[in-house]
Design an enzyme around this catalytic site. Structure first.
Site, mmCIF file in Angstrom:
data_model
loop_
_atom_site.group_PDB
_atom_site.id
_atom_site.type_symbol
_atom_site.label_atom_id
_atom_site.label_comp_id
_atom_site.label_asym_id
_atom_site.label_seq_id
_atom_site.Cartn_x
_atom_site.Cartn_y
_atom_site.Cartn_z
ATOM 1 C CE LYS A 22 -1.377 1.547 4.204
ATOM 2 N NZ LYS A 22 -1.585 3.056 4.167
ATOM 3 N NE ARG A 93 -0.805 12.819 8.388
ATOM 4 C CZ ARG A 93 0.664 13.372 8.226
ATOM 5 N NH1 ARG A 93 1.076 11.637 7.855
ATOM 6 N NH2 ARG A 93 0.675 14.206 8.876
ATOM 7 C CB CYS A 117 -3.578 10.631 11.570
ATOM 8 S SG CYS A 117 -1.876 9.902 12.029
ATOM 9 N NE ARG A 122 1.150 10.520 10.010
ATOM 10 C CZ ARG A 122 1.377 9.077 9.330
ATOM 11 N NH1 ARG A 122 -0.093 8.335 9.829
ATOM 12 N NH2 ARG A 122 1.767 8.267 8.514
ATOM 13 N N PRO A 123 3.711 16.465 11.366
ATOM 14 C CG PRO A 123 5.740 16.995 12.332
ATOM 15 C CD PRO A 123 4.766 16.342 12.918
ATOM 16 C CB ILE A 124 4.990 17.759 6.008
ATOM 17 C CG1 ILE A 124 3.887 19.352 5.701
ATOM 18 C CG2 ILE A 124 3.244 16.594 6.261
ATOM 19 C CD1 ILE A 124 2.927 19.388 4.525
ATOM 20 C CD GLN A 126 12.882 18.196 7.984
ATOM 21 O OE1 GLN A 126 13.750 17.743 7.519
ATOM 22 N NE2 GLN A 126 12.898 18.310 9.308
ATOM 23 C CB ILE A 327 8.583 6.015 14.426
ATOM 24 C CG1 ILE A 327 9.594 5.142 14.065
ATOM 25 C CG2 ILE A 327 8.479 7.063 12.982
ATOM 26 C CD1 ILE A 327 10.456 5.323 13.770
ATOM 27 N NE ARG A 397 -7.553 5.097 6.094
ATOM 28 C CZ ARG A 397 -6.720 6.227 6.936
ATOM 29 N NH1 ARG A 397 -6.957 6.583 7.568
ATOM 30 N NH2 ARG A 397 -5.908 6.684 5.971
HETATM 31 C C1 UD1 Z 1 4.799 6.178 6.338
HETATM 32 C C2 UD1 Z 1 4.070 5.639 6.671
HETATM 33 C C3 UD1 Z 1 3.589 5.010 7.191
HETATM 34 C C4 UD1 Z 1 4.967 4.100 8.506
HETATM 35 C C5 UD1 Z 1 5.688 5.292 9.161
HETATM 36 C C6 UD1 Z 1 7.354 5.607 9.245
HETATM 37 C C7 UD1 Z 1 3.386 5.468 4.359
HETATM 38 C C8 UD1 Z 1 1.883 6.338 3.796
HETATM 39 N N1 UD1 Z 1 2.606 5.443 5.441
HETATM 40 O O1 UD1 Z 1 4.994 7.446 7.551
HETATM 41 O O2 UD1 Z 1 2.806 4.180 7.833
HETATM 42 O O3 UD1 Z 1 4.325 4.151 10.177
HETATM 43 O O4 UD1 Z 1 6.399 6.481 7.102
HETATM 44 O O5 UD1 Z 1 7.361 4.447 8.772
HETATM 45 O O6 UD1 Z 1 4.198 5.667 3.928
HETATM 46 N N2 UD1 Z 1 8.496 13.682 10.469
HETATM 47 C C9 UD1 Z 1 8.559 15.191 11.099
HETATM 48 N N3 UD1 Z 1 8.368 16.380 9.567
HETATM 49 C C10 UD1 Z 1 8.373 15.610 8.637
HETATM 50 C C11 UD1 Z 1 7.944 14.059 8.722
HETATM 51 C C12 UD1 Z 1 8.334 13.138 9.549
HETATM 52 O O7 UD1 Z 1 8.536 15.267 12.144
HETATM 53 O O8 UD1 Z 1 7.926 16.880 7.667
HETATM 54 C C13 UD1 Z 1 8.212 13.004 11.802
HETATM 55 C C14 UD1 Z 1 7.132 12.844 12.188
HETATM 56 O O9 UD1 Z 1 6.602 13.206 12.693
HETATM 57 C C15 UD1 Z 1 7.177 11.042 12.573
HETATM 58 C C16 UD1 Z 1 9.013 10.537 12.001
HETATM 59 O O10 UD1 Z 1 9.169 11.915 11.386
HETATM 60 O O11 UD1 Z 1 7.943 11.252 13.539
HETATM 61 C C17 UD1 Z 1 8.646 9.600 10.147
HETATM 62 O O12 UD1 Z 1 7.176 10.176 10.062
HETATM 63 P P1 UD1 Z 1 7.626 9.705 7.946
HETATM 64 O O13 UD1 Z 1 8.330 8.426 7.478
HETATM 65 O O14 UD1 Z 1 7.194 10.863 7.817
HETATM 66 O O15 UD1 Z 1 5.856 8.397 7.895
HETATM 67 P P2 UD1 Z 1 4.845 8.944 6.460
HETATM 68 O O16 UD1 Z 1 5.503 9.262 5.040
HETATM 69 O O17 UD1 Z 1 4.050 9.729 8.009
#
Ligand code: UD1
Length: 430
Positions: A22, A93, A117, A122-124, A126, A327, A397
């Site tokens: 997925k 998301r 969620c 879950r900030p973005i 980066q 994580i 899902r």
């Molecule tokens: C993806 C997976 C999810 C999995 C996660 C970790 C998808 C659609 N989802 O989620 O199933 O649990 O990887 O393996 O592929 N973070 C920041 N800033 C950012 C981005 C991330 O602080 O800009 C933090 C997040 O809050 C979290 C960590 O980094 O604590 C890892 O997140 P991330 O690897 O980005 O997870 P997703 O891509 O959302």
């Protein structure tokens, strides 16, 4: 409201075939709009998140042809909007991958900001830092990310934390930037590598996906392709835990055993027998399992998406286990439900301390999120008596035909929609 009802106690025995990944599919589908030519994607899982993303792709003007349940053809020549509707991001998301895909192709994207969620905030940041480094102007306005660039130019980007989403999103935009982009400290998850391979099959020049440094040499345009998605690591791991917790014997087919090493290692530490084949892995549970400690980490560490399934498996292992979630901050919500089934788990901050018990007993429980929902189902299959899992929309899902695959292994489980159907199930299984 749909529920799963099950009667536990049967060891799961037999073969099960894992669907396409997925999380790889989400990135690949978004990336498929980056060319104007036809893209054929095979081994697509038929799960809700994927079907919602396909709707979003149609909504922005691409054509989406479902050739069969697991094959889709996408043509994005006629995209008319670089703006994605709020509704899709609320339902899924991963629509944030449209930022990287649209910004790369059209140098412009407007996508609502995803919220937190059930597993935590879950900030973005980066992702946005990466787009800015490539020369885009990125603003958050009216609840949406608005990104524009005159030209995207390759850059050297160091990610502050390992992020799957940021790595994939930046990789997509950088594919169509001028010059070379280097991503340091990228995520190395199998699905990151799969998205890179997919982009390369469209003519991108990405090297090093799966290692500590990804190098992307920008290309002028991408062409059509045919691509088959890798098997789902987490679905495979879920069936491995289901075999272990029910003391069963399951051959999990259509897997890449290398992707499962962290999970296999923990099951072996617990006393299970795990045998790897070229494209399968067999898990045999033992009458007695032992405690072990687990810490979730980015790949190749133990996946956070397997933490709930492994925690419930440890609930029936002898001794005290410690599971540390490093994580996501809020990933132990299912523990209260597990306690209602007789599990002895104490959560302190990001750590769960599990004292193994001899028996779980069936109860009515709520799935708080996708993976925790699956974990409660496999706990129910090992518990004495009937378990009912509510809110199974979460499970749907990400798991294709979950109850049918489990039934194929001898599980007494059914999806029901009313009290009458639940009673019928009880009469049937006795
Ligand atoms: C993806 C997976 C999810 C999995 C996660 C970790 C998808 C659609 N989802 O989620 O199933 O649990 O990887 O393996 O592929 N973070 C920041 N800033 C950012 C981005 C991330 O602080 O800009 C933090 C997040 O809050 C979290 C960590 O980094 O604590 C890892 O997140 P991330 O690897 O980005 O997870 P997703 O891509 O959302």
């Amino acid at each position: 409201m749909e529920q799963y009802i099950m009667k536990g106690g049967n060891p799961l025995v037999g073969e099960v075939t894992v669907s396409g990944a997925k999380n790889a599919a989400l990135g690949i589908l978004a990336a498929s709009i980056m060319t104007d030519e036809d893209v054929l994607i095979e081994n697509l899982p038929d799960v809700r998140d994927i079907n919602v993303l396909l709707e979003a792709i149609e909504e922005i003007g691409a054509s989406v042809k479902r050739l069969d349940r697991h094959t889709v053809q996408i043509n994005a020549a006629k995209i008319h909007a670089v703006s994605v509707d709020d509704e899709y991001i609320r339902r899924i998301r991963a629509s944030y991958y449209f930022i990287g895909a649209l910004l790369g192709k059209y140098k412009s994207a407007q996508v609502p900001l995803p919220g937190g969620c059930n597993i935590g905030s879950r900030p973005i940041d980066q992702h946005l830092k990466g787009f800015r480094a490539l020369g885009a102007r990125v603003e958050v306005s009216g609840g949406a990310v608005v990104a524009h660039a005159i030209d995207l130019v390759g850059s050297h980007i160091y990610l502050d934390m390992v992020s799957v989403g940021a790595t994939i999103n930046i990789m997509m935009a950088a594919t169509l930037a001028e010059g070379e982009t280097i991503i340091e400290n990228p995520a190395k998850e199998p699905h990151v590598v799969d998205v890179a391979n997919f982009l390369n099959s469209m003519g991108a020049n990405i090297k090093g996906a799966g290692t500590d440094v990804i190098r992307i040499r920008g290309v002028k345009h991408l062409h059509g392709t045919e691509y088959s998605i890798i098997p789902d690591q987490i679905e495979a791991g879920t069936f491995m835990c289901a075999a272990a917790i029910t003391r069963g014997d399951v051959m999990v087919q259509n897997v890449i055993p290398k992707h499962l090493e962290a999970i296999s290692a923990k099951l072996i530490e617990m006393g299970c027998e795990v045998t790897e084949f070229d494209e399968a892995v067999r898990v045999v549970g033992r009458p007695k399992h032992w405690h072990t400690d687990i810490k979730t980490l980015p790949y190749p560490g133990f996946p956070t998406d397997m933490q709930p399934q492994m925690t419930v498996t440890l609930a029936l292992a002898e001794g005290t286990s410690v599971v540390t979630e490093s994580i996501f901050e809020n990933r132990f919500k299912y523990v209260d439900e597990l306690s209602r089934m007789g599990g002895r788990v104490k959560v302190e901050g990001n750590t769960a301390i599990i004292t193994g018990v001899k028996q779980l007993t069936g109860a009515q429980v709520n799935a708080p999120d996708l993976r925790a929902g699956a974990a409660l189902v496999i706990a129910g299959l090992a518990a004495e008596g009937y378990t009912v899992v509510d809110e199974i929309g979460y499970i749907q899902r990400g798991y294709e035909n979950f109850e049918k695959k489990l039934q194929g292994l001898g599980a007494m489980i059914e999806k029901v929609d009313s009290e009458k159907e639940a009673q019928k199930f009880k009469l049937k299984v006795g």
